[in-house]
Design a protein around this motif. Structure first.
Motif, mmCIF file in Angstrom:
data_model
loop_
_atom_site.group_PDB
_atom_site.id
_atom_site.type_symbol
_atom_site.label_atom_id
_atom_site.label_comp_id
_atom_site.label_asym_id
_atom_site.label_seq_id
_atom_site.Cartn_x
_atom_site.Cartn_y
_atom_site.Cartn_z
ATOM 1 N N LEU A 97 0.822 -1.209 0.000
ATOM 2 C CA LEU A 97 0.000 0.000 0.000
ATOM 3 C C LEU A 97 0.858 1.263 0.000
ATOM 4 N N VAL A 103 0.209 5.403 0.543
ATOM 5 C CA VAL A 103 -0.601 5.582 1.746
ATOM 6 C C VAL A 103 -0.149 4.564 2.789
ATOM 7 N N ALA A 105 -1.961 2.292 5.895
ATOM 8 C CA ALA A 105 -3.316 1.839 6.194
ATOM 9 C C ALA A 105 -3.405 1.317 7.617
ATOM 10 N N PHE A 120 -7.227 4.790 5.435
ATOM 11 C CA PHE A 120 -5.995 5.192 4.763
ATOM 12 C C PHE A 120 -5.534 6.555 5.227
#
Length: 124
Positions: A97, A103, A105, A120
């Motif tokens: 991610l 981002v 998470a 996020f």
């Protein structure tokens, strides 16, 4: 809905009509590109439930990663290349991610059904 004018259908009704038209052709594989785009949450869930209950191999392009968590397998693309493939829990890792979507998470567990939900945050 067959007797209704297309312009009177809601977004969710149009999406269901598109899917019905595809199913009338008795496909072995159903390909859908953002079938939940521009729909309210009730219609998004309705479309995903409908497609999930068809018993067909279905390939869906989704950008909503929480919706993607409902899938059996995910393929993550970056720059036109496949970077990950497999079950959602194995594919949507913090490293992936951050690398692909930039981002971080937080993963939460829904107390009602035990499913994973992600929130996020921008990588700083």
């Amino acid at each position: 809905m067959a007797g209704r004018d297309w312009s009177t259908l809601s977004g969710g009704e149009r999406q269901r009509a598109h899917i019905a038209r595809a199913l009338a052709q008795a496909p072995q594989i159903l390909l859908l590109d953002e079938p939940t785009n521009h729909l309210d949450i009730r219609h998004q869930l309705s479309i995903l439930d409908l497609v999930g209950g068809l018993g067909l191999t279905t390939v869906i392009a989704l950008h909503d990663l929480n919706q993607a968590m409902r899938c059996d397998r995910l393929a993550v693309m970056q720059g036109g290349r496949l970077v990950a493939l497999g079950p959602p829990d194995r594919v949507l890792t913090p490293d992936l991610l951050a690398r692909v979507f930039h981002v971080r998470a937080s993963t939460l567990t829904d107390p009602q059904d035990g499913s994973r939900v992600m929130r996020f945050h921008p990588v700083v």
